[in-house]
Design a protein around this motif. Sequence first.
Motif, PDB file in Angstrom:
ATOM      1  N   THR A   1      -2.914   8.913 -22.907  1.00 40.19           N
ATOM      2  CA  THR A   1      -4.230   9.341 -23.361  1.00 40.19           C
ATOM      3  C   THR A   1      -4.643   8.546 -24.590  1.00 40.19           C
ATOM      4  OG1 THR A   1      -3.165  11.131 -24.603  1.00 40.19           O
ATOM      5  CG2 THR A   1      -4.129  11.688 -22.468  1.00 40.19           C
ATOM      6  N   ARG A   2      -5.933   8.248 -24.673  1.00 40.49           N
ATOM      7  CA  ARG A   2      -6.488   7.550 -25.821  1.00 40.49           C
ATOM      8  C   ARG A   2      -7.205   8.545 -26.717  1.00 40.49           C
ATOM      9  NH1 ARG A   2     -11.749   3.529 -25.762  1.00 40.49           N
ATOM     10  NH2 ARG A   2     -11.926   3.331 -28.042  1.00 40.49           N
ATOM     11  N   LEU A   3      -6.955   8.471 -28.014  1.00 44.80           N
ATOM     12  CA  LEU A   3      -7.687   9.287 -28.968  1.00 44.80           C
ATOM     13  C   LEU A   3      -9.011   8.594 -29.275  1.00 44.80           C
ATOM     14  CD1 LEU A   3      -7.416  11.880 -30.753  1.00 44.80           C
ATOM     15  CD2 LEU A   3      -6.703  10.353 -32.605  1.00 44.80           C
ATOM     16  N   VAL A   4     -10.133   9.251 -28.938  1.00 42.50           N
ATOM     17  CA  VAL A   4     -11.447   8.618 -29.118  1.00 42.50           C
ATOM     18  C   VAL A   4     -12.253   9.249 -30.244  1.00 42.50           C
ATOM     19  CG1 VAL A   4     -11.534   7.864 -26.716  1.00 42.50           C
ATOM     20  CG2 VAL A   4     -12.546  10.074 -27.349  1.00 42.50           C
ATOM     21  N   GLY A   5     -11.738  10.315 -30.852  1.00 44.20           N
ATOM     22  CA  GLY A   5     -12.420  10.935 -31.975  1.00 44.20           C
ATOM     23  C   GLY A   5     -11.437  11.722 -32.811  1.00 44.20           C
ATOM     24  N   LEU A   6     -11.574  11.615 -34.142  1.00 48.83           N
ATOM     25  CA  LEU A   6     -10.677  12.314 -35.060  1.00 48.83           C
ATOM     26  C   LEU A   6     -11.476  12.755 -36.282  1.00 48.83           C
ATOM     27  CD1 LEU A   6      -7.733  13.102 -35.949  1.00 48.83           C
ATOM     28  CD2 LEU A   6      -7.629  10.847 -37.046  1.00 48.83           C
ATOM     29  N   ASN A   7     -11.267  13.996 -36.712  1.00 46.70           N
ATOM     30  CA  ASN A   7     -11.869  14.457 -37.959  1.00 46.70           C
ATOM     31  C   ASN A   7     -11.030  14.016 -39.148  1.00 46.70           C
ATOM     32  OD1 ASN A   7     -13.667  15.884 -36.328  1.00 46.70           O
ATOM     33  ND2 ASN A   7     -13.412  17.807 -37.447  1.00 46.70           N
ATOM     34  N   PHE A   8     -11.709  13.678 -40.238  1.00 45.28           N
ATOM     35  CA  PHE A   8     -11.028  13.650 -41.517  1.00 45.28           C
ATOM     36  C   PHE A   8     -10.615  15.076 -41.881  1.00 45.28           C
ATOM     37  CE2 PHE A   8     -13.617   9.742 -42.044  1.00 45.28           C
ATOM     38  CZ  PHE A   8     -12.641   8.862 -42.496  1.00 45.28           C
ATOM     39  N   TYR A   9      -9.740  15.202 -42.871  1.00 41.30           N
ATOM     40  CA  TYR A   9      -9.351  16.508 -43.386  1.00 41.30           C
ATOM     41  C   TYR A   9     -10.605  17.334 -43.691  1.00 41.30           C
ATOM     42  CZ  TYR A   9      -7.759  20.066 -46.682  1.00 41.30           C
ATOM     43  OH  TYR A   9      -7.529  21.246 -47.323  1.00 41.30           O
ATOM     44  N   ALA A  10     -10.597  18.604 -43.231  1.00 42.43           N
ATOM     45  CA  ALA A  10     -11.792  19.449 -43.370  1.00 42.43           C
ATOM     46  C   ALA A  10     -11.454  20.850 -43.831  1.00 42.43           C
ATOM     47  CB  ALA A  10     -12.543  19.502 -42.048  1.00 42.43           C
ATOM     48  N   GLY A  11     -10.272  21.034 -44.445  1.00 43.49           N
ATOM     49  CA  GLY A  11      -9.869  22.371 -44.854  1.00 43.49           C
ATOM     50  C   GLY A  11      -9.382  23.184 -43.673  1.00 43.49           C
ATOM     51  N   GLN A  12      -9.533  24.494 -43.769  1.00 49.17           N
ATOM     52  CA  GLN A  12      -9.081  25.390 -42.711  1.00 49.17           C
ATOM     53  C   GLN A  12     -10.116  25.411 -41.595  1.00 49.17           C
ATOM     54  OE1 GLN A  12      -6.042  27.058 -42.576  1.00 49.17           O
ATOM     55  NE2 GLN A  12      -5.581  25.776 -44.342  1.00 49.17           N
ATOM     56  N   LEU A  13      -9.791  24.738 -40.518  1.00 50.94           N
ATOM     57  CA  LEU A  13     -10.692  24.639 -39.372  1.00 50.94           C
ATOM     58  C   LEU A  13      -9.856  24.700 -38.093  1.00 50.94           C
ATOM     59  CD1 LEU A  13     -13.749  24.051 -38.756  1.00 50.94           C
ATOM     60  CD2 LEU A  13     -13.071  21.683 -38.424  1.00 50.94           C
ATOM     61  N   PRO A  14      -9.976  25.744 -37.238  1.00 49.98           N
ATOM     62  CA  PRO A  14     -10.919  26.853 -37.430  1.00 49.98           C
ATOM     63  C   PRO A  14     -10.523  27.721 -38.621  1.00 49.98           C
ATOM     64  CG  PRO A  14      -9.414  27.337 -35.634  1.00 49.98           C
ATOM     65  CD  PRO A  14      -9.144  25.919 -36.052  1.00 49.98           C
ATOM     66  N   GLY A  15     -11.515  28.392 -39.190  1.00 53.10           N
ATOM     67  CA  GLY A  15     -11.305  29.196 -40.376  1.00 53.10           C
ATOM     68  C   GLY A  15     -12.549  29.183 -41.239  1.00 53.10           C
ATOM     69  N   PRO A  16     -12.411  29.514 -42.496  1.00 53.43           N
ATOM     70  CA  PRO A  16     -13.592  29.670 -43.353  1.00 53.43           C
ATOM     71  C   PRO A  16     -14.211  28.361 -43.806  1.00 53.43           C
ATOM     72  CG  PRO A  16     -11.594  30.034 -44.617  1.00 53.43           C
ATOM     73  CD  PRO A  16     -11.166  29.864 -43.193  1.00 53.43           C
ATOM     74  N   ASP A  17     -13.474  27.260 -43.718  1.00 47.22           N
ATOM     75  CA  ASP A  17     -13.959  25.991 -44.266  1.00 47.22           C
ATOM     76  C   ASP A  17     -14.775  25.217 -43.237  1.00 47.22           C
ATOM     77  OD1 ASP A  17     -12.581  26.574 -46.614  1.00 47.22           O
ATOM     78  OD2 ASP A  17     -10.754  25.624 -45.878  1.00 47.22           O
ATOM     79  N   ARG A  18     -15.632  24.348 -43.737  1.00 46.91           N
ATOM     80  CA  ARG A  18     -16.463  23.497 -42.878  1.00 46.91           C
ATOM     81  C   ARG A  18     -16.494  22.076 -43.437  1.00 46.91           C
ATOM     82  NH1 ARG A  18     -15.678  27.294 -40.253  1.00 46.91           N
ATOM     83  NH2 ARG A  18     -17.129  28.575 -39.039  1.00 46.91           N
TER      84      ARG A  18
END
Length: 273
Positions: free
Chosen positions: A65-82
């Motif tokens: 599998t190829r990784l085609v999208g990645l988030n930078f660090y975003a806190g608690q996600l899922p959770g209270p942070d966005r």
Amino acid sequence: MARDTERYDVNLSILFTELPLLERPAAAAAAGFDAVELWWPWTDTATPPQRELDALRRALADAGTRLVGLNFYAGQLPGPDRGALSVPGHESDRFRANIDVAAGFAASVGCTALNALYGNRVDGVDPAVQDALALENLVLAARAAHGVGATLLIETLGEPESPRYPLVSAPAAIAVVDRVNEETGLGNAAFLLDLYHLSMNGEDLPGVIDRYADKTGHVQIADNPGRGAPGTGTLPLDDLVGRLRKAGYDGWIGLEYKPGDRPSAEAFGWLGR
């Protein structure tokens, strides 16, 4: 909607979460997908040990599998942070520490899209101060992404679900995209067009597509209401995906929906396989 998986990728942070992280790429491959995306997988740290990065890299490769999208660090996600990049103090520091880690990991697996969630408004902090911090951090992220041949993505979220997140319209996100590109001169910041979140905000989805397809770097879908698979709600996703293609968007479409009360492997019947 196309009845194949050619340009769809599976978000492994919302689908196949009944499995440990390192087993999810193989599960996606078994379901017929060779492309996946992820929120930042290590919510408790922006700088995981190298052995954990290596383990995920091997799991992706072993599954084919190829990784085609990645988030930078975003806190608690899922959770209270966005997101973290506009939050003064420790969270912003963690985001900055994560920039080179995330970009380096993306480069190592051939991922060319890095999503930077803006972060919530903070009590007692002037929004203008947060916006200035956000621009500073987004410029750093855009330059790091450019260094590994990646696009920096800016996303809107759904206002009812994320009441303290300031980017709750396509124009608001596009304005940030334009500011980052103007500041860096690199042109590698782009809009993450999430049809579910935009629909939560009551936007004219065909109009958004027509106006901003040329500034769109990635697309995500889920039906509304419920954030389920296509066909479980009322969004005309067939028509909207077709409109995106006609408008010239030929990139990946991330499946970022909840599987409901069934195993994730059974959540793709809408593809007609």
